[in-house]
Design a protein around this motif. Structure first.
Motif, mmCIF file in Angstrom:
data_model
loop_
_atom_site.group_PDB
_atom_site.id
_atom_site.type_symbol
_atom_site.label_atom_id
_atom_site.label_comp_id
_atom_site.label_asym_id
_atom_site.label_seq_id
_atom_site.Cartn_x
_atom_site.Cartn_y
_atom_site.Cartn_z
ATOM 1 N N GLY A 24 5.384 12.101 4.044
ATOM 2 C CA GLY A 24 6.510 12.996 4.314
ATOM 3 C C GLY A 24 7.665 12.758 3.360
ATOM 4 N N PHE A 25 7.953 11.499 3.094
ATOM 5 C CA PHE A 25 9.048 11.172 2.180
ATOM 6 C C PHE A 25 8.778 11.764 0.805
ATOM 7 N N VAL A 26 7.568 11.550 0.282
ATOM 8 C CA VAL A 26 7.249 12.029 -1.062
ATOM 9 C C VAL A 26 7.202 13.556 -1.101
ATOM 10 N N THR A 27 6.756 14.185 -0.028
ATOM 11 C CA THR A 27 6.767 15.653 0.023
ATOM 12 C C THR A 27 8.193 16.159 -0.176
ATOM 13 N N GLU A 28 9.139 15.584 0.547
ATOM 14 C CA GLU A 28 10.540 15.985 0.425
ATOM 15 C C GLU A 28 11.116 15.581 -0.928
ATOM 16 N N GLU A 29 10.779 14.385 -1.389
ATOM 17 C CA GLU A 29 11.255 13.909 -2.690
ATOM 18 C C GLU A 29 10.794 14.843 -3.807
ATOM 19 N N GLN A 30 9.534 15.276 -3.745
ATOM 20 C CA GLN A 30 9.015 16.162 -4.790
ATOM 21 C C GLN A 30 9.573 17.576 -4.679
ATOM 22 N N THR A 35 0.822 -1.215 0.000
ATOM 23 C CA THR A 35 0.000 0.000 0.000
ATOM 24 C C THR A 35 0.855 1.263 0.000
ATOM 25 N N ASN A 36 1.965 1.252 0.701
ATOM 26 C CA ASN A 36 2.799 2.460 0.743
ATOM 27 C C ASN A 36 3.620 2.636 -0.525
ATOM 28 N N ARG A 37 4.016 1.558 -1.154
ATOM 29 C CA ARG A 37 4.646 1.670 -2.473
ATOM 30 C C ARG A 37 3.640 2.216 -3.479
ATOM 31 N N GLY A 38 2.405 1.734 -3.399
ATOM 32 C CA GLY A 38 1.353 2.217 -4.288
ATOM 33 C C GLY A 38 1.045 3.685 -4.057
ATOM 34 N N LEU A 39 0.997 4.089 -2.785
ATOM 35 C CA LEU A 39 0.750 5.489 -2.452
ATOM 36 C C LEU A 39 1.868 6.365 -3.000
ATOM 37 N N ARG A 40 3.105 5.954 -2.795
ATOM 38 C CA ARG A 40 4.232 6.746 -3.298
ATOM 39 C C ARG A 40 4.169 6.881 -4.818
ATOM 40 N N ALA A 41 3.939 5.781 -5.509
ATOM 41 C CA ALA A 41 3.866 5.824 -6.973
ATOM 42 C C ALA A 41 2.744 6.747 -7.437
ATOM 43 N N ALA A 42 1.602 6.672 -6.788
ATOM 44 C CA ALA A 42 0.469 7.518 -7.183
ATOM 45 C C ALA A 42 0.773 8.995 -6.941
ATOM 46 N N LEU A 43 1.305 9.327 -5.790
ATOM 47 C CA LEU A 43 1.593 10.726 -5.466
ATOM 48 C C LEU A 43 2.641 11.308 -6.400
ATOM 49 N N ARG A 44 3.630 10.512 -6.752
ATOM 50 C CA ARG A 44 4.699 10.987 -7.638
ATOM 51 C C ARG A 44 4.198 11.255 -9.053
ATOM 52 N N GLY A 45 3.042 10.756 -9.395
ATOM 53 C CA GLY A 45 2.477 10.961 -10.714
ATOM 54 C C GLY A 45 1.867 12.337 -10.916
ATOM 55 N N HIS A 87 2.256 16.605 -10.063
ATOM 56 C CA HIS A 87 3.068 17.719 -9.562
ATOM 57 C C HIS A 87 2.492 18.116 -8.201
ATOM 58 N N ASP A 88 3.328 18.154 -7.172
ATOM 59 C CA ASP A 88 2.905 18.449 -5.795
ATOM 60 C C ASP A 88 1.859 17.465 -5.280
ATOM 61 N N GLY A 89 1.902 16.233 -5.777
ATOM 62 C CA GLY A 89 0.917 15.236 -5.371
ATOM 63 C C GLY A 89 0.836 15.040 -3.867
ATOM 64 N N ALA A 90 1.976 14.983 -3.195
ATOM 65 C CA ALA A 90 1.968 14.772 -1.745
ATOM 66 C C ALA A 90 1.380 15.972 -1.013
ATOM 67 N N LYS A 91 1.648 17.177 -1.500
ATOM 68 C CA LYS A 91 1.096 18.377 -0.865
ATOM 69 C C LYS A 91 -0.411 18.449 -1.044
ATOM 70 N N VAL A 92 -0.895 18.070 -2.220
ATOM 71 C CA VAL A 92 -2.345 18.066 -2.465
ATOM 72 C C VAL A 92 -3.017 17.051 -1.552
#
Length: 187
Positions: free
Chosen positions: A120-126, A58-68, A70-75
């Motif tokens: 948090g990881f994806v927010t920083e990654e993006q 689920t967390n790999r899926g969440l990361r992949a989806a958010l990275r798709g 722009h600012d996915g994690a912030k949204v």
């Protein structure tokens, strides 16, 4: 290629969008809900998963989806889902965790902690890579190391912080899972 789940796809402009949503937060809530729908559809779950496998999946899926996006994690962060699309997956996950020996409170804490780590990881990654393969200006590791030459450990740490996000995400998620195992004694 930047994607926004609602606005761009419909061709609507900002003023027109606000006729359909009470305010900016309502728009963000709907966008996060649509992102979740797409993530859930793209992340098939195996009923035979262990709790560790489910957290990984689920967390790999969440990361992949958010990275798709722009600012996915912030949204996604701090948004409230506008429907019940998440409830089925949540119920299934909590059932899996409680069957493995977690109390409901422990199951919630374990899944919430892994979710917060991923968000948090994806927010920083993006912040470094707004979209996969798109590096933001100012994150050149060699340039950073030259500027920090008088702080050698900090200079070398740039390669650990700003590169190989895939490896770092996986290692961090493994640390979270090991911490859950150690804290609750459930393997």
């Amino acid at each position: 290629m930047s994607r926004t789940p609602s606005a761009r796809a419909s061709g609507a402009k900002a003023p027109a969008l606000y006729r359909h949503f009470k305010d900016k937060q309502a728009l963000l809530d709907e966008m996060a809900t649509e992102m979740y729908r797409r993530m859930a559809a793209g992340t098939p779950l195996d009923p035979d998963d262990t709790w560790q496998e489910r957290l990984l999946r689920t967390n790999r899926g969440l990361r992949a989806a958010l990275r798709g996006y722009h600012d996915g994690a912030k949204v996604f962060s701090g948004s409230r889902f506008t429907g019940m699309v998440h409830a089925e997956q949540m119920e299934d996950g909590l059932r899996l965790f409680t069957a493995a020996g977690f109390t409901l409170a422990q199951a919630v804490r374990a899944t919430s902690t892994a979710y917060a780590y991923t968000l948090g990881f994806v927010t920083e990654e993006q912040g470094v890579e707004p979209l996969p393969g798109e590096r933001r200006e100012g994150y050149d590791i060699d340039e950073r190391a030259r500027m920090m030459a008088h702080h050698p450990l900090s200079a070398r740490a740039g390669a650990e912080i700003f590169a190989d996000h895939d490896q770092h995400f996986e290692e961090g998620l493994a640390l979270v899972i090991a911490g859950i195992e150690a804290r609750y004694g459930i393997r």
